[in-house]
Write an enzyme that holds these catalytic residues in place. Structure first.
Site, PDB file in Angstrom:
ATOM      1  N   LYS A   9       0.825  -1.220   0.000  1.00 39.00           N
ATOM      2  CA  LYS A   9       0.000   0.000   0.000  1.00 39.00           C
ATOM      3  C   LYS A   9       0.860   1.271   0.000  1.00 39.00           C
ATOM      4  O   LYS A   9       2.073   1.216   0.262  1.00 39.00           O
ATOM      5  CB  LYS A   9      -0.927  -0.032   1.218  1.00 39.00           C
ATOM      6  CG  LYS A   9      -1.950  -1.175   1.177  1.00 39.00           C
ATOM      7  CD  LYS A   9      -2.962  -1.021   2.298  1.00 39.00           C
ATOM      8  CE  LYS A   9      -3.979  -2.149   2.285  1.00 39.00           C
ATOM      9  NZ  LYS A   9      -5.044  -1.943   3.288  1.00 39.00           N
ATOM     10  N   TYR A  49     -12.455  -2.299  -3.781  1.00 35.72           N
ATOM     11  CA  TYR A  49     -12.956  -2.460  -2.406  1.00 35.72           C
ATOM     12  C   TYR A  49     -14.479  -2.389  -2.329  1.00 35.72           C
ATOM     13  O   TYR A  49     -15.018  -2.126  -1.250  1.00 35.72           O
ATOM     14  CB  TYR A  49     -12.331  -1.399  -1.504  1.00 35.72           C
ATOM     15  CG  TYR A  49     -10.917  -1.747  -1.037  1.00 35.72           C
ATOM     16  CD1 TYR A  49     -10.675  -2.883  -0.280  1.00 35.72           C
ATOM     17  CD2 TYR A  49      -9.838  -0.930  -1.326  1.00 35.72           C
ATOM     18  CE1 TYR A  49      -9.400  -3.204   0.163  1.00 35.72           C
ATOM     19  CE2 TYR A  49      -8.553  -1.236  -0.885  1.00 35.72           C
ATOM     20  CZ  TYR A  49      -8.346  -2.386  -0.140  1.00 35.72           C
ATOM     21  OH  TYR A  49      -7.077  -2.700   0.304  1.00 35.72           O
ATOM     22  N   PHE A  57     -15.663   3.004   7.033  1.00 32.36           N
ATOM     23  CA  PHE A  57     -14.288   3.374   6.678  1.00 32.36           C
ATOM     24  C   PHE A  57     -14.054   3.409   5.176  1.00 32.36           C
ATOM     25  O   PHE A  57     -12.941   3.671   4.722  1.00 32.36           O
ATOM     26  CB  PHE A  57     -13.293   2.417   7.355  1.00 32.36           C
ATOM     27  CG  PHE A  57     -13.497   0.954   7.038  1.00 32.36           C
ATOM     28  CD1 PHE A  57     -13.006   0.401   5.859  1.00 32.36           C
ATOM     29  CD2 PHE A  57     -14.172   0.117   7.916  1.00 32.36           C
ATOM     30  CE1 PHE A  57     -13.185  -0.932   5.562  1.00 32.36           C
ATOM     31  CE2 PHE A  57     -14.362  -1.228   7.627  1.00 32.36           C
ATOM     32  CZ  PHE A  57     -13.866  -1.757   6.447  1.00 32.36           C
ATOM     33  N   ARG A  85      -1.420 -14.361   4.444  1.00 34.69           N
ATOM     34  CA  ARG A  85      -2.138 -13.715   5.552  1.00 34.69           C
ATOM     35  C   ARG A  85      -1.382 -13.883   6.874  1.00 34.69           C
ATOM     36  O   ARG A  85      -1.370 -12.969   7.712  1.00 34.69           O
ATOM     37  CB  ARG A  85      -3.574 -14.232   5.628  1.00 34.69           C
ATOM     38  CG  ARG A  85      -4.384 -13.718   4.425  1.00 34.69           C
ATOM     39  CD  ARG A  85      -5.827 -14.118   4.474  1.00 34.69           C
ATOM     40  NE  ARG A  85      -6.581 -13.424   5.515  1.00 34.69           N
ATOM     41  CZ  ARG A  85      -7.045 -12.185   5.393  1.00 34.69           C
ATOM     42  NH1 ARG A  85      -6.810 -11.477   4.309  1.00 34.69           N
ATOM     43  NH2 ARG A  85      -7.760 -11.648   6.356  1.00 34.69           N
ATOM     44  N   THR A  91      -5.146  -7.233  10.622  1.00 35.25           N
ATOM     45  CA  THR A  91      -5.476  -6.009   9.875  1.00 35.25           C
ATOM     46  C   THR A  91      -5.040  -4.763  10.630  1.00 35.25           C
ATOM     47  O   THR A  91      -4.488  -3.831  10.060  1.00 35.25           O
ATOM     48  CB  THR A  91      -7.008  -5.949   9.635  1.00 35.25           C
ATOM     49  OG1 THR A  91      -7.408  -7.159   9.000  1.00 35.25           O
ATOM     50  CG2 THR A  91      -7.396  -4.773   8.757  1.00 35.25           C
ATOM     51  N   ARG A 102       2.820  -6.328   9.073  1.00 32.13           N
ATOM     52  CA  ARG A 102       2.086  -5.170   9.608  1.00 32.13           C
ATOM     53  C   ARG A 102       2.662  -4.712  10.946  1.00 32.13           C
ATOM     54  O   ARG A 102       2.711  -3.511  11.215  1.00 32.13           O
ATOM     55  CB  ARG A 102       0.597  -5.481   9.696  1.00 32.13           C
ATOM     56  CG  ARG A 102      -0.070  -5.418   8.317  1.00 32.13           C
ATOM     57  CD  ARG A 102      -1.442  -5.982   8.355  1.00 32.13           C
ATOM     58  NE  ARG A 102      -2.196  -5.727   7.131  1.00 32.13           N
ATOM     59  CZ  ARG A 102      -3.246  -6.451   6.749  1.00 32.13           C
ATOM     60  NH1 ARG A 102      -3.650  -7.466   7.489  1.00 32.13           N
ATOM     61  NH2 ARG A 102      -3.893  -6.157   5.638  1.00 32.13           N
ATOM     62  N   ASN A 112      -1.959   0.260   6.615  1.00 29.28           N
ATOM     63  CA  ASN A 112      -1.512  -1.015   7.201  1.00 29.28           C
ATOM     64  C   ASN A 112      -0.595  -1.826   6.266  1.00 29.28           C
ATOM     65  O   ASN A 112      -0.562  -3.051   6.319  1.00 29.28           O
ATOM     66  CB  ASN A 112      -2.701  -1.840   7.720  1.00 29.28           C
ATOM     67  CG  ASN A 112      -3.633  -2.311   6.630  1.00 29.28           C
ATOM     68  OD1 ASN A 112      -3.520  -1.884   5.484  1.00 29.28           O
ATOM     69  ND2 ASN A 112      -4.552  -3.187   6.970  1.00 29.28           N
ATOM     70  N   HIS A 115      -2.128  -5.444   1.582  1.00 25.54           N
ATOM     71  CA  HIS A 115      -3.421  -6.127   1.451  1.00 25.54           C
ATOM     72  C   HIS A 115      -3.141  -7.527   0.947  1.00 25.54           C
ATOM     73  O   HIS A 115      -2.219  -7.726   0.146  1.00 25.54           O
ATOM     74  CB  HIS A 115      -4.324  -5.408   0.436  1.00 25.54           C
ATOM     75  CG  HIS A 115      -5.498  -6.241   0.008  1.00 25.54           C
ATOM     76  ND1 HIS A 115      -6.653  -6.327   0.746  1.00 25.54           N
ATOM     77  CD2 HIS A 115      -5.659  -7.085  -1.045  1.00 25.54           C
ATOM     78  CE1 HIS A 115      -7.491  -7.169   0.145  1.00 25.54           C
ATOM     79  NE2 HIS A 115      -6.909  -7.638  -0.950  1.00 25.54           N
ATOM     80  N   GLU A 126      -9.491 -10.987  -7.484  1.00 28.61           N
ATOM     81  CA  GLU A 126      -8.569  -9.845  -7.317  1.00 28.61           C
ATOM     82  C   GLU A 126      -7.413  -9.908  -8.311  1.00 28.61           C
ATOM     83  O   GLU A 126      -6.972  -8.877  -8.820  1.00 28.61           O
ATOM     84  CB  GLU A 126      -8.056  -9.812  -5.872  1.00 28.61           C
ATOM     85  CG  GLU A 126      -9.164  -9.491  -4.880  1.00 28.61           C
ATOM     86  CD  GLU A 126      -8.697  -9.409  -3.434  1.00 28.61           C
ATOM     87  OE1 GLU A 126      -9.531  -9.077  -2.572  1.00 28.61           O
ATOM     88  OE2 GLU A 126      -7.509  -9.679  -3.148  1.00 28.61           O
TER      89      GLU A 126
HETATM   90  P1  CMP Z   1      -7.357  -4.626   3.644  1.00 28.87           P
HETATM   91  O1  CMP Z   1      -6.850  -5.995   3.894  1.00 28.87           O
HETATM   92  O2  CMP Z   1      -6.771  -3.893   2.485  1.00 28.87           O
HETATM   93  O3  CMP Z   1      -8.945  -4.704   3.442  1.00 28.87           O
HETATM   94  C1  CMP Z   1      -9.790  -3.598   3.710  1.00 28.87           C
HETATM   95  C2  CMP Z   1      -9.090  -2.496   4.419  1.00 28.87           C
HETATM   96  O4  CMP Z   1      -9.910  -1.570   5.091  1.00 28.87           O
HETATM   97  C3  CMP Z   1      -8.217  -3.065   5.514  1.00 28.87           C
HETATM   98  O5  CMP Z   1      -7.125  -3.744   4.943  1.00 28.87           O
HETATM   99  C4  CMP Z   1      -7.884  -1.820   6.315  1.00 28.87           C
HETATM  100  O6  CMP Z   1      -6.757  -1.135   5.812  1.00 28.87           O
HETATM  101  C5  CMP Z   1      -9.120  -0.929   6.093  1.00 28.87           C
HETATM  102  N1  CMP Z   1      -9.909  -0.750   7.320  1.00 28.87           N
HETATM  103  C6  CMP Z   1     -10.092   0.431   7.964  1.00 28.87           C
HETATM  104  N2  CMP Z   1     -10.875   0.269   9.041  1.00 28.87           N
HETATM  105  C7  CMP Z   1     -11.195  -1.042   9.102  1.00 28.87           C
HETATM  106  C8  CMP Z   1     -11.975  -1.839   9.999  1.00 28.87           C
HETATM  107  N3  CMP Z   1     -12.598  -1.326  11.055  1.00 28.87           N
HETATM  108  N4  CMP Z   1     -12.068  -3.170   9.743  1.00 28.87           N
HETATM  109  C9  CMP Z   1     -11.454  -3.730   8.666  1.00 28.87           C
HETATM  110  N5  CMP Z   1     -10.717  -3.022   7.764  1.00 28.87           N
HETATM  111  C10 CMP Z   1     -10.581  -1.699   7.993  1.00 28.87           C
END
Ligand code: CMP
Length: 137
Positions: A9, A49, A57, A85, A91, A102, A112, A115, A126
């Site tokens: 990211k 997304y 968010f 993962r 996350t 992370r 973070n 992804h 994806e």
């Molecule tokens: P990612 O794995 O890219 O998938 C969705 C993204 O939303 C996640 O990583 C986070 O960067 C972002 N995000 C922000 N707030 C939240 C939340 N409360 N729960 C999950 N994802 C979140």
């Protein structure tokens, strides 16, 4: 053999840790089957997304993902989805286990660092979103 999608990211690209993150994958049995550095358009980020469209968010996430270039990759290996993962960690970097990507490189739940696809089914979707067949080898 599984394939999964990884995105480095904008926060991690800005920090200059692309190489360090790729090393985590290659050192743990994940092969880079495709890779490119790109700037997502607003439409790209919203579409990628779309599953989170109704979440509070969503707008922050989309704005963050277009705030700078990203590196998208197809990772290949045995159990690639789960392995990626595990290497990424939770996350929310505050909850991520020590030694995960992370925990080591991310600042917040939005910024973070990476992804990764959450299932084999989503990995296919994806990967197809970002890569043509001839780009994966
Ligand atoms: P990612 O794995 O890219 O998938 C969705 C993204 O939303 C996640 O990583 C986070 O960067 C972002 N995000 C922000 N707030 C939240 C939340 N409360 N729960 C999950 N994802 C979140």
């Amino acid at each position: 053999m599984e394939q999964t999608l990884s995105i480095i990211k904008p926060d991690a690209v800005k920090k200059g840790v692309i190489g360090k993150i790729i090393d985590r994958f290659e050192s743990n049995g994940l092969r880079i089957a495709a890779m490119k550095k790109i700037s997502l358009s607003l439409q790209d980020a919203q579409q990628f997304y779309a599953i989170h469209r109704e979440r509070p968010f969503f707008n922050d996430l989309v704005q963050f993902m277009i705030s700078g270039p990203v590196v998208v990759m197809v990772l290949e290996g045995e159990g690639a989805v789960a392995k990626n993962r595990a290497l990424m960690g939770a996350t929310n970097p505050k909850e991520a286990e020590k030694g995960t990507i992370r925990a080591d490189f991310a600042d917040s739940i939005d910024a973070n660092a990476v992804h990764g696809s959450d299932s084999l089914e989503n990995a296919r979707i994806e990967i197809d979103f970002f890569f043509a067949k001839r780009e994966i080898c």
